[in-house]
Design a protein around this motif. Sequence first.
Motif, mmCIF file in Angstrom:
data_model
loop_
_atom_site.group_PDB
_atom_site.id
_atom_site.type_symbol
_atom_site.label_atom_id
_atom_site.label_comp_id
_atom_site.label_asym_id
_atom_site.label_seq_id
_atom_site.Cartn_x
_atom_site.Cartn_y
_atom_site.Cartn_z
ATOM 1 N N ALA A 291 -17.878 13.567 7.077
ATOM 2 C CA ALA A 291 -16.860 12.192 7.776
ATOM 3 C C ALA A 291 -15.593 13.259 8.236
ATOM 4 C CB ALA A 291 -16.690 11.701 6.726
ATOM 5 N N PHE A 292 -14.959 12.634 8.508
ATOM 6 C CA PHE A 292 -13.720 13.495 8.936
ATOM 7 C C PHE A 292 -12.425 12.248 8.585
ATOM 8 C CE2 PHE A 292 -9.579 13.068 11.822
ATOM 9 C CZ PHE A 292 -9.657 14.192 11.899
ATOM 10 N N HIS A 293 -11.572 13.143 7.782
ATOM 11 C CA HIS A 293 -10.310 12.319 7.312
ATOM 12 C C HIS A 293 -9.304 11.950 7.533
ATOM 13 C CE1 HIS A 293 -7.467 11.323 3.273
ATOM 14 N NE2 HIS A 293 -8.581 10.207 3.250
ATOM 15 N N ALA A 294 -8.679 11.321 8.222
ATOM 16 C CA ALA A 294 -7.891 11.108 9.369
ATOM 17 C C ALA A 294 -6.018 10.926 8.921
ATOM 18 C CB ALA A 294 -8.208 9.727 9.858
ATOM 19 N N GLY A 295 -6.274 11.238 7.338
ATOM 20 C CA GLY A 295 -4.651 11.644 6.639
ATOM 21 C C GLY A 295 -5.063 12.126 5.537
ATOM 22 N N LEU A 296 -3.746 12.317 4.369
ATOM 23 C CA LEU A 296 -3.768 12.562 3.147
ATOM 24 C C LEU A 296 -3.808 11.124 2.174
ATOM 25 C CD1 LEU A 296 -0.284 14.790 3.583
ATOM 26 C CD2 LEU A 296 -2.728 15.341 3.501
ATOM 27 N N ASP A 297 -4.703 11.622 0.975
ATOM 28 C CA ASP A 297 -4.592 11.132 -0.054
ATOM 29 C C ASP A 297 -4.169 11.477 -0.925
ATOM 30 O OD1 ASP A 297 -6.371 9.382 0.744
ATOM 31 O OD2 ASP A 297 -8.463 10.150 0.495
ATOM 32 N N PHE A 298 -2.582 10.480 -1.687
ATOM 33 C CA PHE A 298 -2.550 10.823 -2.598
ATOM 34 C C PHE A 298 -1.928 9.774 -4.534
ATOM 35 C CE2 PHE A 298 0.321 11.804 1.096
ATOM 36 C CZ PHE A 298 1.045 12.876 0.942
ATOM 37 N N PRO A 299 -3.133 10.562 -4.984
ATOM 38 C CA PRO A 299 -3.595 9.671 -6.175
ATOM 39 C C PRO A 299 -1.965 9.196 -7.150
ATOM 40 C CG PRO A 299 -4.426 12.023 -6.229
ATOM 41 C CD PRO A 299 -2.787 11.626 -5.591
ATOM 42 N N GLY A 300 -2.234 8.225 -7.926
ATOM 43 C CA GLY A 300 -1.315 7.945 -9.221
ATOM 44 C C GLY A 300 -1.585 6.511 -9.799
ATOM 45 N N PRO A 301 -0.929 6.563 -10.102
ATOM 46 C CA PRO A 301 -0.837 4.860 -10.727
ATOM 47 C C PRO A 301 -0.993 3.583 -10.112
ATOM 48 C CG PRO A 301 0.878 6.803 -12.350
ATOM 49 C CD PRO A 301 0.222 7.324 -11.293
ATOM 50 N N MET A 302 -1.559 3.147 -10.583
ATOM 51 C CA MET A 302 -1.075 1.620 -10.024
ATOM 52 C C MET A 302 -0.067 0.954 -10.065
ATOM 53 S SD MET A 302 -2.971 -0.510 -8.733
ATOM 54 C CE MET A 302 -4.993 -0.591 -9.012
ATOM 55 N N GLY A 303 0.461 0.760 -9.130
ATOM 56 C CA GLY A 303 2.088 -0.249 -8.686
ATOM 57 C C GLY A 303 2.576 0.935 -8.275
ATOM 58 N N SER A 304 2.549 2.475 -8.611
ATOM 59 C CA SER A 304 3.184 3.253 -8.147
ATOM 60 C C SER A 304 5.159 2.965 -6.503
ATOM 61 C CB SER A 304 3.122 4.835 -7.960
ATOM 62 O OG SER A 304 2.807 4.526 -9.246
ATOM 63 N N PRO A 305 5.888 3.195 -6.598
ATOM 64 C CA PRO A 305 5.879 2.419 -5.751
ATOM 65 C C PRO A 305 5.431 3.802 -4.538
ATOM 66 C CG PRO A 305 7.759 4.372 -6.698
ATOM 67 C CD PRO A 305 6.760 3.966 -7.894
ATOM 68 N N ILE A 306 5.833 3.130 -2.991
ATOM 69 C CA ILE A 306 5.168 3.889 -1.356
ATOM 70 C C ILE A 306 6.456 3.963 -0.887
ATOM 71 C CG2 ILE A 306 3.949 3.882 0.264
ATOM 72 C CD1 ILE A 306 2.658 4.794 -2.564
ATOM 73 N N TYR A 307 6.704 5.316 -0.030
ATOM 74 C CA TYR A 307 7.890 5.216 0.215
ATOM 75 C C TYR A 307 7.653 5.354 2.266
ATOM 76 C CZ TYR A 307 9.862 5.708 -4.284
ATOM 77 O OH TYR A 307 10.163 6.105 -5.433
ATOM 78 N N ALA A 308 8.868 4.841 2.987
ATOM 79 C CA ALA A 308 8.514 5.244 4.355
ATOM 80 C C ALA A 308 8.800 6.308 5.054
ATOM 81 C CB ALA A 308 9.447 4.074 5.327
#
Length: 373
Positions: free
Chosen positions: A263-280
């Motif tokens: 398969a082709f993955h079109a991005g990056l995966d950042f694993p972390g705890p549920m509810g961790s903040p996501i930033y622009a």
Amino acid sequence: MKSTSAGALAKRLKAAFPDRELIVRSQGQVRFIRFSSGMQKAASGVAVSLVGAWCVSMGAMALSQFSASTEQAALATREAKVADAASKVAKYRDNLDGTVADLARRQQFIEKMIDAHIGELPEETETPAAPPTPASKLSAALPEASKLQQIKSSQLALVDRLTRYADHRATLASDTIRKLGLNPAPMMARARSKVAEGGPLERLATGADGSLDPRFRRLGLSLARMDALENGLASIPQVQPAHVAYVSSSYGYRSDPFNGSAAFHAGLDFPGPMGSPIYAAAKGKVSFVGQRQGYGNCIEISHGNGLMTRYGHLSAFGVRVGQDVDGGTRIAAMGSTGRSTGPHLHFEVRVNNRPMNPRPFLEAARNVQQEAR
């Protein structure tokens, strides 16, 4: 020798004035009037004296008239020189006032450009002394003109340095954009577009007639170009969208986590705890908030020039459509919605809806942006 000369002179005088007799007949009578040599000499002396006195008087009168005429001419010449000097002083003072006003306008232009585009000047660039106001001028003297000329030269030198400084920053930003595989030309075109602009007119000029010195115009254009490119660079992803230790899945080929097929993955995966903040990852405008197939809860941010970032598998939203955000703004919480095996952020960078590897953006853009600043 002297006695001989005196005797010769006496003989000449006696020969010139001999004794004379005048015979006068009146009423039958004859009278003899005798004029001796001494009497003739005395009469001649008196006549010569009178003539000499008359000549001296006439000469004195002529000399007096000539002197008066000369003084009048000299006075007229002095008055003409004074009038000419006064005219020159008045003209010089007018020119000086005009020069001071022009310097004040130039100074205002420089200060506005620095405040609007640069903020703090580089250490090697100094601001020239402010020009004196008309009230502070003491007189229209040559030293003042020299000082004003020095201020003018300092201003032009500063304008030249600021122009080169802006061009340098613009070149850094342009090179960075190209290194990321993007074209800076659309960013410049967008900056030159006249869509949705307005506001009161605050004209900038360096001349009393409203004209703008070409060197100052060149500075303004260089600063506008710098701003357009640096704003474009600031809109390129350069902020880590999640504060995690590693990337669990990179951009490109991979085995699908559900069925193991290629398969082709079109991005990056950042694993972390549920509810961790996501930033622009960069400044832009939120263009989508909702669900997309495979992504679950998803946010998309448009950064202009066809550039867009996508954030998938979210557990909560922190922004709304149409909201402007800066790089580093908290926009969501990490989750595992959609096609996901666990809490992580799926992050994509797309240009004209074509996926691109986010890693070069996050690594190169951030470093070069810091260098440009």
